[in-house]
Design a protein around this motif. Sequence first.
Motif, PDB file in Angstrom:
ATOM      1  N   ASN A   1       0.840  -1.188   0.000  1.00  0.00           N
ATOM      2  CA  ASN A   1       0.000   0.000   0.000  1.00  0.00           C
ATOM      3  C   ASN A   1       0.880   1.245   0.000  1.00  0.00           C
ATOM      4  O   ASN A   1       2.022   1.212   0.449  1.00  0.00           O
ATOM      5  CB  ASN A   1      -0.906   0.033   1.238  1.00  0.00           C
ATOM      6  N   VAL A   2       0.341   2.350  -0.480  1.00  0.00           N
ATOM      7  CA  VAL A   2       1.058   3.618  -0.466  1.00  0.00           C
ATOM      8  C   VAL A   2       0.323   4.565   0.473  1.00  0.00           C
ATOM      9  O   VAL A   2      -0.774   5.026   0.176  1.00  0.00           O
ATOM     10  CB  VAL A   2       1.151   4.232  -1.878  1.00  0.00           C
ATOM     11  N   GLN A   3       0.931   4.849   1.629  1.00  0.00           N
ATOM     12  CA  GLN A   3       0.285   5.729   2.595  1.00  0.00           C
ATOM     13  C   GLN A   3       0.184   7.148   2.070  1.00  0.00           C
ATOM     14  O   GLN A   3      -0.849   7.804   2.228  1.00  0.00           O
ATOM     15  CB  GLN A   3       1.042   5.727   3.926  1.00  0.00           C
ATOM     16  N   GLY A   4       1.240   7.648   1.478  1.00  0.00           N
ATOM     17  CA  GLY A   4       1.224   9.026   1.004  1.00  0.00           C
ATOM     18  C   GLY A   4       0.907   9.987   2.127  1.00  0.00           C
ATOM     19  O   GLY A   4       1.422   9.868   3.234  1.00  0.00           O
ATOM     20  N   LEU A   5       0.012  10.932   1.872  1.00  0.00           N
ATOM     21  CA  LEU A   5      -0.366  11.929   2.869  1.00  0.00           C
ATOM     22  C   LEU A   5      -1.537  11.483   3.738  1.00  0.00           C
ATOM     23  O   LEU A   5      -2.005  12.251   4.582  1.00  0.00           O
ATOM     24  CB  LEU A   5      -0.722  13.251   2.175  1.00  0.00           C
ATOM     25  N   CYS A   6      -2.011  10.263   3.553  1.00  0.00           N
ATOM     26  CA  CYS A   6      -3.100   9.759   4.391  1.00  0.00           C
ATOM     27  C   CYS A   6      -2.604   9.567   5.831  1.00  0.00           C
ATOM     28  O   CYS A   6      -1.411   9.362   6.064  1.00  0.00           O
ATOM     29  CB  CYS A   6      -3.633   8.440   3.848  1.00  0.00           C
ATOM     30  N   PRO A   7      -3.503   9.614   6.815  1.00  0.00           N
ATOM     31  CA  PRO A   7      -3.090   9.401   8.207  1.00  0.00           C
ATOM     32  C   PRO A   7      -2.520   8.004   8.412  1.00  0.00           C
ATOM     33  O   PRO A   7      -2.741   7.100   7.596  1.00  0.00           O
ATOM     34  CB  PRO A   7      -4.402   9.569   8.991  1.00  0.00           C
ATOM     35  N   SER A   8      -1.799   7.820   9.500  1.00  0.00           N
ATOM     36  CA  SER A   8      -1.256   6.507   9.844  1.00  0.00           C
ATOM     37  C   SER A   8      -2.379   5.485   9.928  1.00  0.00           C
ATOM     38  O   SER A   8      -3.432   5.735  10.530  1.00  0.00           O
ATOM     39  CB  SER A   8      -0.531   6.590  11.189  1.00  0.00           C
ATOM     40  N   GLY A   9      -2.161   4.322   9.303  1.00  0.00           N
ATOM     41  CA  GLY A   9      -3.174   3.278   9.277  1.00  0.00           C
ATOM     42  C   GLY A   9      -4.100   3.363   8.090  1.00  0.00           C
ATOM     43  O   GLY A   9      -4.981   2.512   7.928  1.00  0.00           O
ATOM     44  N   TRP A  10      -3.907   4.372   7.253  1.00  0.00           N
ATOM     45  CA  TRP A  10      -4.728   4.577   6.060  1.00  0.00           C
ATOM     46  C   TRP A  10      -3.802   4.756   4.861  1.00  0.00           C
ATOM     47  O   TRP A  10      -2.608   5.003   5.013  1.00  0.00           O
ATOM     48  CB  TRP A  10      -5.616   5.813   6.224  1.00  0.00           C
ATOM     49  N   HIS A  11      -4.337   4.622   3.645  1.00  0.00           N
ATOM     50  CA  HIS A  11      -3.488   4.777   2.463  1.00  0.00           C
ATOM     51  C   HIS A  11      -4.290   5.286   1.261  1.00  0.00           C
ATOM     52  O   HIS A  11      -5.525   5.268   1.276  1.00  0.00           O
ATOM     53  CB  HIS A  11      -2.797   3.453   2.108  1.00  0.00           C
TER      54      HIS A  11
END
Length: 238
Positions: free
Chosen positions: A109-119
């Motif tokens: 998965n690519v987290q990018g700028l999403c919060p921790s635990g999200w992508h």
Amino acid sequence: MKEGGGSPIIEYPWDMSIAMFNDHGPLRFNQYGNTTWCYGNCGDTITDIRDGQKYATTCIGEQIWMAENLNYAGAGLCFNNDPAYCETKGRLYSIFELINRQVSSDSNNVQGLCPSGWHVPSKEEFLELINYCGGENNAVIKLRSKDWPFGPKPTDEYGFNLLPSESAFYDPSSETIKFISNSSFPSTYLWTSTGTIRSTGNDSYQLFETRSTITMGLIGTQQSQGAENYYHCRCVKD
């Protein structure tokens, strides 16, 4: 479940627990105190510890989605530089700042700028969402906000709350950001993490798209063609 080896906090007969959770998707556990832990009904809000921004969530099939667009202020921009737009529809991001030239894979998965635990969702995750809704013609009814101005009347069955939105791009000839309004032809574009990194020329990434027609789906790879495009992001839980 027991606390400190003492008496059970809550105890349900097995058949009762099955009945209680059957209609609410799979039962998920995470470590208490973890900033990304989720315990409760779908529709509970999560808080991004980076900036305190709160997001509604929704469970759709086996996936947990944010029920609103990402509004992390550490990057991106508001349409027409209007903060009120970001509060309603989230920020617009270039793919370069959103995921820093990363691409997703079957195992990554690519987290990018999403919060921790999200992508940032992949093309395949958007397709899973559309398929769970019964295909494009049904998804356009079930995922759009009830306030969508044109086309078939949406039900927003899962609380996904997909709103018409705008976009922007960086014009290198004038060295300015230009904003694109979709008010006359309402549409929404959301970044995916599925793309192609090129050694020369422009990288390309796919977009989730819905316009004022009966369908929604994925368009082909969107190439920057010398202009840096800005679209919204809707994060999905790991």
